[in-house]
Design an enzyme around this catalytic site. Structure first.
Site, PDB file in Angstrom:
ATOM      1  N   HIS A 243      -8.274  -3.660   9.402  1.00 18.53           N
ATOM      2  CA  HIS A 243      -7.876  -3.576   7.989  1.00 18.53           C
ATOM      3  C   HIS A 243      -6.584  -4.342   7.714  1.00 18.53           C
ATOM      4  O   HIS A 243      -5.768  -4.565   8.601  1.00 18.53           O
ATOM      5  CB  HIS A 243      -7.794  -2.117   7.513  1.00 18.53           C
ATOM      6  CG  HIS A 243      -6.607  -1.330   7.983  1.00 18.53           C
ATOM      7  ND1 HIS A 243      -6.559   0.043   7.918  1.00 18.53           N
ATOM      8  CD2 HIS A 243      -5.415  -1.700   8.522  1.00 18.53           C
ATOM      9  CE1 HIS A 243      -5.395   0.460   8.380  1.00 18.53           C
ATOM     10  NE2 HIS A 243      -4.679  -0.576   8.763  1.00 18.53           N
TER      11      HIS A 243
ATOM     12  N   ASP B  50       0.840  -1.197   0.000  1.00 19.21           N
ATOM     13  CA  ASP B  50       0.000   0.000   0.000  1.00 19.21           C
ATOM     14  C   ASP B  50       0.877   1.250   0.000  1.00 19.21           C
ATOM     15  O   ASP B  50       2.102   1.155   0.119  1.00 19.21           O
ATOM     16  CB  ASP B  50      -0.988   0.011   1.186  1.00 19.21           C
ATOM     17  CG  ASP B  50      -0.311  -0.138   2.548  1.00 19.21           C
ATOM     18  OD1 ASP B  50       0.930  -0.007   2.638  1.00 19.21           O
ATOM     19  OD2 ASP B  50      -1.044  -0.386   3.528  1.00 19.21           O
TER      20      ASP B  50
ATOM     21  N   ASN C 152      -8.922  -1.323  13.320  1.00 20.29           N
ATOM     22  CA  ASN C 152     -10.272  -1.586  12.802  1.00 20.29           C
ATOM     23  C   ASN C 152     -10.316  -2.871  11.968  1.00 20.29           C
ATOM     24  O   ASN C 152     -11.313  -3.156  11.324  1.00 20.29           O
ATOM     25  CB  ASN C 152     -10.766  -0.398  11.972  1.00 20.29           C
ATOM     26  CG  ASN C 152      -9.925  -0.173  10.718  1.00 20.29           C
ATOM     27  OD1 ASN C 152      -8.941  -0.861  10.490  1.00 20.29           O
ATOM     28  ND2 ASN C 152     -10.322   0.792   9.908  1.00 20.29           N
TER      29      ASN C 152
ATOM     30  N   GLU D 151     -10.116  -1.312   4.115  1.00 25.08           N
ATOM     31  CA  GLU D 151     -10.830  -0.932   5.331  1.00 25.08           C
ATOM     32  C   GLU D 151     -12.081  -1.795   5.486  1.00 25.08           C
ATOM     33  O   GLU D 151     -12.493  -2.482   4.532  1.00 25.08           O
ATOM     34  CB  GLU D 151     -11.217   0.556   5.238  1.00 25.08           C
ATOM     35  CG  GLU D 151     -10.039   1.505   4.989  1.00 25.08           C
ATOM     36  CD  GLU D 151      -9.133   1.695   6.207  1.00 25.08           C
ATOM     37  OE1 GLU D 151      -9.192   0.881   7.154  1.00 25.08           O
ATOM     38  OE2 GLU D 151      -8.355   2.669   6.209  1.00 25.08           O
TER      39      GLU D 151
HETATM   40  P1  PGA Z   1       0.939  -0.302  12.775  1.00 24.39           P
HETATM   41  O1  PGA Z   1      -0.109  -0.278  11.594  1.00 24.39           O
HETATM   42  O2  PGA Z   1       1.892  -1.392  12.481  1.00 24.39           O
HETATM   43  O3  PGA Z   1       1.600   1.049  12.724  1.00 24.39           O
HETATM   44  O4  PGA Z   1       0.155  -0.531  14.028  1.00 24.39           O
HETATM   45  C1  PGA Z   1      -0.704  -1.481  11.228  1.00 24.39           C
HETATM   46  C2  PGA Z   1      -1.783  -1.234  10.208  1.00 24.39           C
HETATM   47  O5  PGA Z   1      -2.499  -0.226  10.310  1.00 24.39           O
HETATM   48  O6  PGA Z   1      -1.928  -2.045   9.290  1.00 24.39           O
END
Ligand code: PGA
Length: 262
Positions: free
Chosen positions: A136, A68, A134, A141
């Site tokens: 994702h 992404d 959440n 999402e």
């Molecule tokens: P993080 O993000 O590793 O900074 O917690 C994970 C994500 O949002 O996929």
């Protein structure tokens, strides 16, 4: 067991994650590897760099793809491009990551370009994932379809809130992401989660209903996935709920000490 859950020893998250990723990539001569960014894999990239420097591992044959990218300025310090420059390109022998162009004039064409490049490489052999609070995966999402493909997607409020810690008032509203279809088509999946803040969503993903409300829950339908957790992120799996979801969780990991990651 299609989905294996590993709970690492305190202080062992980076090495446990590196073990899982190296195992997943083994046996393929030039594996196509989808790479996550974020706070979670930092310890993994450090462990990989150390092992490569010590001659214990090699990633020079890997064909890395970003999973992404934020829809903000190209090369912004908070972009995934900058993250890979800091944490991936510093690994000896690592090939450059194939990345999205966030300021492409035609987002649909940019998504199609990336999708075609991944298809030409043969699709993902391995994908490394974090999980958002959440549920994702990459920027898929809640509400994302199981068969969604690479696209420019709107970021959820929780995702923007997390991103704002770095981006501030420039926090993007959208981001390019591989679709759930392409991610779940990877031959092997390695999901990482650490810290108390991820305990609830890890339990939801591994033991709650499977569906688009929690994209990470689709992992339970994957034939070869490994989930690497620290004790804090595994805390919600203690009640037996994971067994109810058909997932075997090691039962003898020590209680969370309340320290470590937020
Ligand atoms: P993080 O993000 O590793 O900074 O917690 C994970 C994500 O949002 O996929």
């Amino acid at each position: 067991m299609a989905l294996e859950v590993r709970v690492c020893e305190p202080g062992g998250f980076g090495d446990a994650a590196a073990d899982a990723l190296l195992e997943a990539a083994s046996g393929v001569r030039a594996p196509v590897v989808g790479l996550a960014t974020g706070n979670t894999p930092l310890a993994l990239y450090d462990a990989l760099a150390r092992r490569v420097q010590q001659g214990e591992a090699a990633v020079s044959a890997w064909r890395p793809f970003a999973i992404d990218e934020y829809g903000g300025a190209r090369g912004h310090p908070c972009s995934n491009r900058s993250y890979f420059a800091r944490h991936w390109d510093s690994i000896p022998g690592a090939r450059p990551v194939l990345q999205f162009e966030p300021q492409a004039a035609d987002p649909a064409a940019e998504a199609a370009r990336f999708r075609a490049a991944l298809a030409a490489a043969g699709g993902l052999d391995v994908v490394l994932l974090g999980i958002g609070r959440n549920g994702h995966f990459a920027f898929n999402e809640p509400g994302s379809a199981r068969d969604s493909v690479t696209r420019l997607a709107d970021l959820a409020p929780e995702t923007r809130a997390a991103a704002s810690a770095c981006w501030g008032e420039l926090t993007p509203r959208s981001g390019y992401t591989l679709g759930l279809g392409e991610i779940l088509a990877a031959r092997r999946v390695v999901l990482l989660a650490d810290g108390h803040a991820k305990a609830a969503i890890v339990a939801r993903a591994l033991a709650g209903p499977i569906g688009p409300e929690c994209p990470a829950s689709f992992l339970r339908e994957h034939p070869a996935a490994v989930v690497v957790l620290d004790v804090a992120a595994a805390a919600g799996l203690r009640s037996g709920s994971a067994q109810a979801g058909g997932i075997a969780v090691p039962g003898d990991f020590p209680p969370a000490d309340g320290g470590g990651h937020p």
